[in-house]
Scaffold this motif. Structure first.
Motif, PDB file in Angstrom:
ATOM      1  N   ARG A  62       7.776 -14.808 -19.629  1.00 32.63           N
ATOM      2  CA  ARG A  62       7.196 -13.474 -19.819  1.00 32.63           C
ATOM      3  C   ARG A  62       6.505 -13.355 -21.174  1.00 32.63           C
ATOM      4  O   ARG A  62       5.489 -12.691 -21.296  1.00 32.63           O
ATOM      5  CB  ARG A  62       8.283 -12.406 -19.708  1.00 32.63           C
ATOM      6  CG  ARG A  62       8.612 -12.033 -18.302  1.00 32.63           C
ATOM      7  CD  ARG A  62       9.604 -10.890 -18.251  1.00 32.63           C
ATOM      8  NE  ARG A  62      10.723 -11.370 -17.456  1.00 32.63           N
ATOM      9  CZ  ARG A  62      11.980 -11.361 -17.822  1.00 32.63           C
ATOM     10  NH1 ARG A  62      12.339 -10.835 -18.956  1.00 32.63           N
ATOM     11  NH2 ARG A  62      12.913 -11.830 -17.034  1.00 32.63           N
ATOM     12  N   ASN A  65       2.818 -14.687 -21.234  1.00 32.36           N
ATOM     13  CA  ASN A  65       1.811 -14.029 -20.422  1.00 32.36           C
ATOM     14  C   ASN A  65       0.938 -13.163 -21.338  1.00 32.36           C
ATOM     15  O   ASN A  65       1.395 -12.177 -21.904  1.00 32.36           O
ATOM     16  CB  ASN A  65       2.484 -13.168 -19.346  1.00 32.36           C
ATOM     17  CG  ASN A  65       1.499 -12.595 -18.376  1.00 32.36           C
ATOM     18  OD1 ASN A  65       0.279 -12.651 -18.575  1.00 32.36           O
ATOM     19  ND2 ASN A  65       1.998 -12.036 -17.285  1.00 32.36           N
ATOM     20  N   GLU A  66      -0.325 -13.502 -21.465  1.00 29.28           N
ATOM     21  CA  GLU A  66      -1.223 -12.800 -22.379  1.00 29.28           C
ATOM     22  C   GLU A  66      -1.484 -11.363 -21.952  1.00 29.28           C
ATOM     23  O   GLU A  66      -1.704 -10.487 -22.773  1.00 29.28           O
ATOM     24  CB  GLU A  66      -2.549 -13.550 -22.513  1.00 29.28           C
ATOM     25  CG  GLU A  66      -2.417 -14.910 -23.172  1.00 29.28           C
ATOM     26  CD  GLU A  66      -1.937 -14.809 -24.609  1.00 29.28           C
ATOM     27  OE1 GLU A  66      -2.341 -13.872 -25.326  1.00 29.28           O
ATOM     28  OE2 GLU A  66      -1.164 -15.681 -25.028  1.00 29.28           O
ATOM     29  N   TYR A  67      -1.477 -11.075 -20.651  1.00 32.38           N
ATOM     30  CA  TYR A  67      -1.719  -9.719 -20.186  1.00 32.38           C
ATOM     31  C   TYR A  67      -0.572  -8.793 -20.553  1.00 32.38           C
ATOM     32  O   TYR A  67      -0.771  -7.614 -20.810  1.00 32.38           O
ATOM     33  CB  TYR A  67      -1.934  -9.700 -18.672  1.00 32.38           C
ATOM     34  CG  TYR A  67      -3.206 -10.393 -18.253  1.00 32.38           C
ATOM     35  CD1 TYR A  67      -4.438  -9.842 -18.573  1.00 32.38           C
ATOM     36  CD2 TYR A  67      -3.176 -11.594 -17.568  1.00 32.38           C
ATOM     37  CE1 TYR A  67      -5.618 -10.473 -18.223  1.00 32.38           C
ATOM     38  CE2 TYR A  67      -4.347 -12.235 -17.210  1.00 32.38           C
ATOM     39  CZ  TYR A  67      -5.563 -11.671 -17.541  1.00 32.38           C
ATOM     40  OH  TYR A  67      -6.712 -12.290 -17.191  1.00 32.38           O
ATOM     41  N   VAL A  68       0.643  -9.316 -20.596  1.00 31.61           N
ATOM     42  CA  VAL A  68       1.801  -8.503 -20.972  1.00 31.61           C
ATOM     43  C   VAL A  68       1.848  -8.327 -22.487  1.00 31.61           C
ATOM     44  O   VAL A  68       2.188  -7.259 -22.997  1.00 31.61           O
ATOM     45  CB  VAL A  68       3.099  -9.176 -20.473  1.00 31.61           C
ATOM     46  CG1 VAL A  68       4.334  -8.437 -20.984  1.00 31.61           C
ATOM     47  CG2 VAL A  68       3.088  -9.239 -18.967  1.00 31.61           C
ATOM     48  N   ARG A  69       1.440  -9.350 -23.246  1.00 28.17           N
ATOM     49  CA  ARG A  69       1.518  -9.306 -24.709  1.00 28.17           C
ATOM     50  C   ARG A  69       0.450  -8.426 -25.341  1.00 28.17           C
ATOM     51  O   ARG A  69       0.631  -7.915 -26.437  1.00 28.17           O
ATOM     52  CB  ARG A  69       1.400 -10.716 -25.274  1.00 28.17           C
ATOM     53  CG  ARG A  69       2.604 -11.566 -24.981  1.00 28.17           C
ATOM     54  CD  ARG A  69       2.455 -12.975 -25.431  1.00 28.17           C
ATOM     55  NE  ARG A  69       1.946 -13.056 -26.788  1.00 28.17           N
ATOM     56  CZ  ARG A  69       1.590 -14.174 -27.371  1.00 28.17           C
ATOM     57  NH1 ARG A  69       1.677 -15.305 -26.732  1.00 28.17           N
ATOM     58  NH2 ARG A  69       1.140 -14.174 -28.588  1.00 28.17           N
ATOM     59  N   MET A  70      -0.684  -8.231 -24.668  1.00 26.46           N
ATOM     60  CA  MET A  70      -1.780  -7.450 -25.244  1.00 26.46           C
ATOM     61  C   MET A  70      -1.440  -5.963 -25.239  1.00 26.46           C
ATOM     62  O   MET A  70      -0.903  -5.441 -24.280  1.00 26.46           O
ATOM     63  CB  MET A  70      -3.075  -7.666 -24.455  1.00 26.46           C
ATOM     64  CG  MET A  70      -3.642  -9.035 -24.643  1.00 26.46           C
ATOM     65  SD  MET A  70      -5.083  -9.415 -23.613  1.00 26.46           S
ATOM     66  CE  MET A  70      -5.989  -7.925 -23.574  1.00 26.46           C
ATOM     67  N   PRO A  72      -2.529  -2.124 -24.964  1.00 23.26           N
ATOM     68  CA  PRO A  72      -3.673  -1.406 -24.339  1.00 23.26           C
ATOM     69  C   PRO A  72      -4.455  -0.582 -25.320  1.00 23.26           C
ATOM     70  O   PRO A  72      -4.129  -0.270 -26.374  1.00 23.26           O
ATOM     71  CB  PRO A  72      -3.022  -0.527 -23.291  1.00 23.26           C
ATOM     72  CG  PRO A  72      -1.570  -0.518 -23.555  1.00 23.26           C
ATOM     73  CD  PRO A  72      -1.261  -1.633 -24.499  1.00 23.26           C
TER      74      PRO A  72
END
Length: 72
Positions: A62, A65-70, A72
């Motif tokens: 987890r 995962n770059e989408y979770v770490r970025m 918003p």
């Protein structure tokens, strides 16, 4: 004479090759039984505990995962 020397060179060149092995760890050891160096163990994981090992692997995945770490 030259042909004999060339043949001997080719035949003896194969004698110097070293065996190639992947490593010293045997395949019959489960990954969750590792942890010989406790300084590298994650807090909350105990060697031999498969459930906590799987949770640590999931958490590690987890975190990658770059989408979770970025943000918003």
């Amino acid at each position: 004479m030259t042909l004999v020397a060339a043949a001997l060179t080719v035949l003896l060149s194969a004698c110097g090759e070293k065996p190639q092995t992947a490593g010293t760890r045997s395949a019959d050891i489960q990954a969750w039984n590792g942890g010989a160096h406790t300084t590298f163990n994650v807090p909350g994981w105990a060697p031999g505990d498969k459930v906590s090992w799987e949770e640590q692997i999931k958490q590690r995945n987890r975190s990658q995962n770059e989408y979770v770490r970025m943000a918003p």
